[in-house]
Design an enzyme around this catalytic site. Structure first.
Site, short mmCIF file in Angstrom:
data_model
loop_
_atom_site.label_atom_id
_atom_site.label_comp_id
_atom_site.label_asym_id
_atom_site.label_seq_id
_atom_site.Cartn_x
_atom_site.Cartn_y
_atom_site.Cartn_z
N LYS A 51 0.81 -1.22 0.00
CA LYS A 51 0.00 0.00 0.00
C LYS A 51 0.84 1.28 0.00
CE LYS A 51 -4.50 -1.12 0.27
NZ LYS A 51 -5.53 -0.54 -0.61
N SER A 302 0.86 -9.78 -0.58
CA SER A 302 0.64 -8.34 -0.53
C SER A 302 1.03 -7.65 0.78
CB SER A 302 -0.83 -8.04 -0.83
OG SER A 302 -1.67 -8.79 0.03
#
Length: 402
Positions: A51, A302
């Site tokens: 992110k 992720s």
């Protein structure tokens, strides 16, 4: 519209700030899935997740006037840390709205990066709605977690790295919630290598993108609790949906038990700590959600921001499923030496006693008896069956619990 130049420029902006994460081959997952499996380790990224790429690129693209008003975002945790980190580097005031049930580790990490944290709502979508209200009240600049071209361009830099690291990649698997990562990644990969297949993976507890593709537009869905909190988005983005519909080859779902088992596999076999959303791509491989074999596959891991209490529960559940932990009850005569006799039998069977609870009062316990609750560390399922058969042979009425 997003362009490859946008993604290349995003990479230049974050050079020296954001890590180029390693791509590691996994013999374990290759053998288990029948493919040649590589893992893109965004769990080792700054702030513990991909992110930061999109957050940093978005904030770097703001005007001086937009920065002066401060930024606000909504997040279940990873976007929060990315925005807080990027804002702190540029000395920009930052407010993050997070769900009340967000992992404590993510809340504390966001505060430590210098952000004001506001807890509101039970799920991400409620936090997002409240963040937009605050943005209008305070006049701050909103940094969307996924439905933004600059954010998508930042996430797309993973695709640039991946093609350089594995030029002959056949398939890329990526977790999907709101769609920013999958949209940016798929767009980049298809520009650089049109032959590559790109699949999104989401939790069956919150299949937002699956519903969007079925309805031909983003729709709000009813969702259940999921350990993949990073992709628990009830309604994907409008922009991300358009890119996913065009560039992604398919979306598949994995079950909660499959996610938790894969997290444990990664921890035990690869010594990698990942969160639930990061485990989804490999879970799709392990549990044959995709119809291919003998492919060179890259899975995007992720993030690694997982609460330690959740890890503890996942490990415990994994031990039970593997036959390495079991509990049972039995009734014995409440006389000296009877418990010791039972313990000797268990010791001879090479099971390790983790706990014992001794109870003399209960619906099934007669006067002169005691109910014993055992927790045992065992070797495997066959070992549990051996213990059960021996205890039955010795005259014990046993009830095993799984």
């Amino acid at each position: 519209m997003l362009t490859l130049t946008d993604i290349e420029q995003a990479r230049l902006k974050m050079k020296g700030i954001v890590h180029e994460t390693p791509l590691e081959h996994s013999q374990t997952f290759s053998r288990l899935s029948g493919n040649n499996v590589y893992m893109k380790l965004e769990n080792l990224q700054k702030t513990g997740s991909f992110k930061v790429r999109g957050s940093f690129n978005k904030i770097m693209s703001l005007t001086d006037e937009e920065r002066s008003r401060g930024v606000i975002a909504a997040s279940a945790g990873n976007h929060a840390q990315g925005v807080a980190y990027a804002s702190g580097m540029l000395h920009i005031p930052c407010t993050i709205v997070m769900p009340k049930g967000a992992p404590l580790s993510k809340i504390e990490a966001t505060k430590n990066y210098g952000a004001e944290v506001v807890l509101h709502g039970d799920v991400f979508d409620e936090s997002l709605e409240y963040a937009l209200e605050l943005q209008r009240e305070r006049g701050m600049t909103f940094v969307h977690p996924f439905d933004d071209l600059a954010v998508m361009a930042g996430q797309g830099t993973i695709g640039l790295e991946l093609v350089e690291q594995l030029p002959d990649v056949d398939v890329v698997l990526c977790p999907v919630g709101g769609g920013g990562l999958l949209a940016g990644l798929a767009f980049t990969l298809k520009q650089l290598k049109p032959s590559v297949e790109v699949y999104g993976v989401e939790s069956s507890a919150c299949p937002g993108m699956t519903a969007a593709l079925r309805h031909k537009q983003p729709v709000a869905i009813a969702a259940s609790d999921t350990i993949a909190d990073g992709i628990a988005v009830k309604k994907p983005g409008n922009i991300t949906y358009q890119y996913i519909e065009q560039y992604v080859d398919g979306i598949v779902c994995v079950e909660e038990a499959e996610i938790s088992r894969t997290m444990l596999y990664l921890l035990e076999r690869n010594k990698l700590l990942v969160e639930g959303s990061a485990a989804c791509p490999l879970a799709a491989l392990l549990y044959q959600k995709l119809p291919f074999r003998d492919k060179k596959v890259a899975a995007i891991l992720s993030g690694g921001n997982v609460d330690v209490t959740l890890i503890s529960r996942i490990i415990e559940r994994g031990l039970v499923e593997a036959g390495r932990f079991v509990t049972f009850t039995t009734i014995i005569s409440d006389k000296p030496g009877q418990l010791n006799k039972l313990l000797r039998i268990i010791a001879e069977l090479e099971a390790n006693v983790m706990s014992i609870h001794h109870q003399r009062i209960g619906a099934k316990v007669l006067p002169g008896q005691a109910e014993i609750h055992f927790s045992l560390e065992t070797k495997n399922e066959d070992h549990i069956q051996q213990i059960y058969q021996v205890l039955l042979k010795e005259g014990y009425d046993v009830q095993f619990y799984r």
